[in-house]
Design a protein around this motif. Structure first.
Motif, short mmCIF file in Angstrom:
data_model
loop_
_atom_site.label_atom_id
_atom_site.label_comp_id
_atom_site.label_asym_id
_atom_site.label_seq_id
_atom_site.Cartn_x
_atom_site.Cartn_y
_atom_site.Cartn_z
N SER A 74 0.85 -1.34 0.25
CA SER A 74 -0.02 -0.03 0.10
C SER A 74 0.76 1.01 0.02
O SER A 74 0.34 2.21 -0.37
CB SER A 74 -0.90 -0.16 1.26
OG SER A 74 -0.14 0.04 2.22
N SER A 75 2.29 1.12 0.28
CA SER A 75 3.09 2.24 0.13
C SER A 75 3.16 2.73 -1.14
O SER A 75 3.64 4.06 -1.19
CB SER A 75 4.29 2.13 0.99
OG SER A 75 4.20 1.49 2.19
N SER A 76 3.09 2.03 -2.37
CA SER A 76 3.49 2.25 -3.59
C SER A 76 2.38 2.34 -4.50
O SER A 76 2.44 2.05 -5.72
CB SER A 76 4.48 1.32 -3.81
OG SER A 76 5.88 1.53 -3.14
N PHE A 81 -1.09 3.87 -10.41
CA PHE A 81 -1.82 4.89 -11.23
C PHE A 81 -1.27 5.38 -12.30
O PHE A 81 -1.63 5.67 -13.52
CB PHE A 81 -2.29 5.82 -10.20
CG PHE A 81 -3.28 5.68 -9.38
CD1 PHE A 81 -4.85 5.12 -9.60
CD2 PHE A 81 -3.11 5.39 -8.00
CE1 PHE A 81 -5.63 4.90 -8.96
CE2 PHE A 81 -4.01 5.14 -6.90
CZ PHE A 81 -5.16 4.82 -7.39
N VAL A 82 0.21 5.38 -12.25
CA VAL A 82 1.11 6.14 -13.13
C VAL A 82 1.65 5.13 -14.03
O VAL A 82 2.65 5.35 -14.96
CB VAL A 82 2.10 7.23 -12.54
CG1 VAL A 82 1.31 8.35 -12.05
CG2 VAL A 82 3.11 6.43 -11.75
N GLY A 83 1.29 3.87 -13.75
CA GLY A 83 1.84 2.77 -14.77
C GLY A 83 3.17 2.38 -14.58
O GLY A 83 3.76 1.74 -15.82
N ILE A 84 3.68 2.64 -13.41
CA ILE A 84 5.04 1.93 -13.08
C ILE A 84 4.84 0.62 -12.17
O ILE A 84 4.22 0.69 -10.95
CB ILE A 84 5.98 2.85 -12.44
CG1 ILE A 84 5.72 4.15 -13.06
CG2 ILE A 84 7.30 2.49 -12.29
CD1 ILE A 84 6.65 5.65 -12.58
N CYS A 121 9.14 3.11 -5.98
CA CYS A 121 8.10 1.96 -5.95
C CYS A 121 8.43 0.79 -5.52
O CYS A 121 8.13 -0.28 -5.96
CB CYS A 121 7.84 1.83 -7.41
SG CYS A 121 7.10 3.14 -8.37
N SER A 122 9.10 0.72 -4.15
CA SER A 122 9.57 -0.56 -3.76
C SER A 122 8.84 -0.78 -2.50
O SER A 122 9.48 -1.51 -1.50
CB SER A 122 11.11 -0.32 -3.38
OG SER A 122 11.91 -0.02 -4.51
N PHE A 146 7.93 7.29 -4.82
CA PHE A 146 6.66 6.54 -4.45
C PHE A 146 6.73 5.52 -3.23
O PHE A 146 6.60 4.27 -3.74
CB PHE A 146 6.39 5.94 -5.98
CG PHE A 146 5.97 6.85 -7.08
CD1 PHE A 146 4.68 7.27 -7.06
CD2 PHE A 146 6.79 6.94 -7.99
CE1 PHE A 146 4.54 8.05 -8.35
CE2 PHE A 146 6.67 7.64 -8.92
CZ PHE A 146 5.33 8.30 -9.18
N ASN A 147 7.06 6.03 -2.16
CA ASN A 147 7.13 5.07 -1.18
C ASN A 147 6.40 5.91 0.05
O ASN A 147 5.77 6.99 -0.15
CB ASN A 147 8.50 4.88 -0.48
CG ASN A 147 9.29 3.77 -1.56
OD1 ASN A 147 8.94 2.77 -1.59
ND2 ASN A 147 10.30 4.27 -2.40
#
Ligand code: NAG
Ligand code: NAG
Ligand code: NAG
Ligand code: NAG
Ligand code: NAG
Ligand code: NAG
Ligand code: NAG
Ligand code: NAG
Length: 371
Positions: A74-76, A81-84, A121-122, A146-147
């Motif tokens: 849920s942290s990332s 949403f941005v497709g990463i 994103c990790s 994105f964390n």
């Protein structure tokens, strides 16, 4: 290593076997010499690649850093949403594997030093304490985008990364003030702190810190502060932003007042995003042909006046978004001078009169939105 060492060790015995088998052939001596040369080369190659290996200090610093966090998908979620793609990169960091080959870690090829860390994103959830082993590394590029570091501040110890050129903390849910130490990283080329967290999550940037950024960060090429609360700052303070700037993104920063016109003329600036600053006024009346802007987004800002003819001087523009800017009156003829435009949005303004015929000059135009 083991395979080559095996070959080197067993070469004499192979030699013996060969000698027995082809005893009468003198060529065997020559063959042996060739093998030994090959063996030497392999050993040399390995000792070279050994120099690239991550040192024990670095790998344990990284493993200690890992311990600050729990890994939670849920942290990332914003990544999705941005497709990463997001996944727990650190989960697969193992002591017995060379840390230079760990996911997200970049080492200098010659010294073996860890110089880059990309943990975007990790799934990181937790905070970075001031004595974190992270600060033992000499990173040049650090990406923690994105964390979820809520509710921690951006640690002042970031100032220890004196060789930092790229810092990316986009959507990492840091909160509180952006500390002045951020302006003590003179080598920064790219600084991204953007976030879109509603108050009291999210960051605030005060005038003093912006002054520091302007005075000290003279190598900046990208400054991305979308969503950072900058309402305490009078936009006039942005006047002396460095001329090396190529991208300036200040969307939804709560800026109020007049945006300094000279920013349009920074010699290298190709992208300017000011959208969502509801009380920010831009004045295009003095823009001339010297602007290099290719991308301009001033949607959801305030003009409350006529769109000036000078807009036609921004001749390199390919993207112009002026949705809901409170423009009134006619669209000037000069808009037809923007021959590179592929995107033009003039919707939700109080425009009157006809669409100028000059718009037919815009051969690149793919998307045009009006009302
Ligand atoms: C996140 O993890 C939870 C529990 O481990 C799981 O139920 C959920 O489906 C996961 N969500 C995503 C987007 O992977
Ligand atoms: C940091 O400080 C905490 C508490 O003061 C301590 O438990 C921890 O071991 C320290 N970590 C490092 C890497 O020194
Ligand atoms: C920051 O990192 C995210 C995730 O890797 C990436 O999408 C974004 O482009 C980066 N921003 C900058 C300015 O490098
Ligand atoms: C600029 O950076 C130096 C250290 O690198 C610091 O001492 C100085 O206070 C900074 N200037 C401003 C205006 O923040
Ligand atoms: C910008 O720089 C000029 C020249 O150095 C100076 O006179 C002016 O006060 C500065 N403006 C701001 C807002 O700092
Ligand atoms: C924009 O600048 C022009 C010329 O400097 C001035 O006449 C006009 O009033 C300005 N508009 C606003 C909204 O400040
Ligand atoms: C820009 O457009 C105006 C009005 O259409 C025209 O008079 C002028 O010559 C154009 N300027 C340039 C540089 O093309
Ligand atoms: C739009 O223009 C009309 C007529 O000029 C005026 O009555 C109206 O108040 C304007 N609306 C806004 C939102 O400015």
């Amino acid at each position: 290593m083991t395979v080559d060492r095996y070959w080197c060790l067993c070469l004499p015995s192979i030699y013996n076997h060969l000698s027995v088998l082809v005893n009468s052939y003198r060529k065997v001596g020559w063959l042996m010499w060739c093998y030994q040369l090959l063996c030497l080369q392999l050993v040399l190659l390995h000792s070279l690649s050994f120099a690239n290996l991550c040192s024990h200090e670095q790998s344990s610093a990284l493993l200690q850093f890992k311990q600050h966090f729990s890994l939670s998908n849920s942290s990332s979620t914003t990544c999705d949403f941005v497709g990463i793609p997001s996944y727990p990169k650190m989960k697969y960091w193992k002591e017995d594997i060379d840390c230079c080959s760990w996911d997200g870690v970049t080492c200098d090829r010659v010294t073996g030093q860890v110089i880059g860390l990309d943990l975007s994103c990790s799934w990181l959830y937790g905070s970075i304490p001031s004595n974190s082993s992270l600060f033992l590394l000499s990173c040049q590029k650090l990406n923690l985008a994105f964390n979820d570091f809520f509710p921690s501040q951006i640690p002042s110890d970031f100032v220890r990364f004196q060789s930092l050129t790229h810092l990316n903390l986009t959507f990492s849910i840091f909160s509180g003030q952006v500390l002045i130490q951020i302006s003590h990283l003179p080598n920064l080329i790219s600084l991204a702190l953007g976030d879109l967290q509603p108050w009291p999550r999210g960051l605030t940037l005060e005038t003093l810190v912006m002054k520091g950024i302007i005075q000290n960060l003279t190598k900046l090429e990208e400054l991305i502060l979308d969503g950072v609360n900058m309402s305490p700052l009078a936009p006039g303070h942005l006047t002396n932003l460095t001329s090396s700037l190529m991208l300036l993104s200040l969307g939804n920063c709560g800026l109020q007042g007049s945006f300094p016109e000279n920013i349009f003329h920074l010699p290298n600036l190709h992208t300017l995003k000011l959208q969502g600053n509801q009380y920010l006024k831009c004045n295009f009346s003095k823009v001339d042909g010297s602007s290099s802007l290719r991308y301009l987004d001033v949607s959801y800002t305030s003009f409350s006046e006529k769109l000036p003819n000078t807009i036609g001087n921004l001749k390199h523009l390919s993207h112009l978004d002026m949705e809901k800017c409170n423009f009134i009156g006619p669209v000037p003829m000069s808009i037809g001078n923007l021959t590179q435009l592929s995107y033009l949005d003039l919707s939700d303004n109080n425009l009157s009169g006809h669409i100028p015929s000059s718009l037919s000059n815009l051969e690149q135009l793919i998307r045009f939105v009006k009302q």
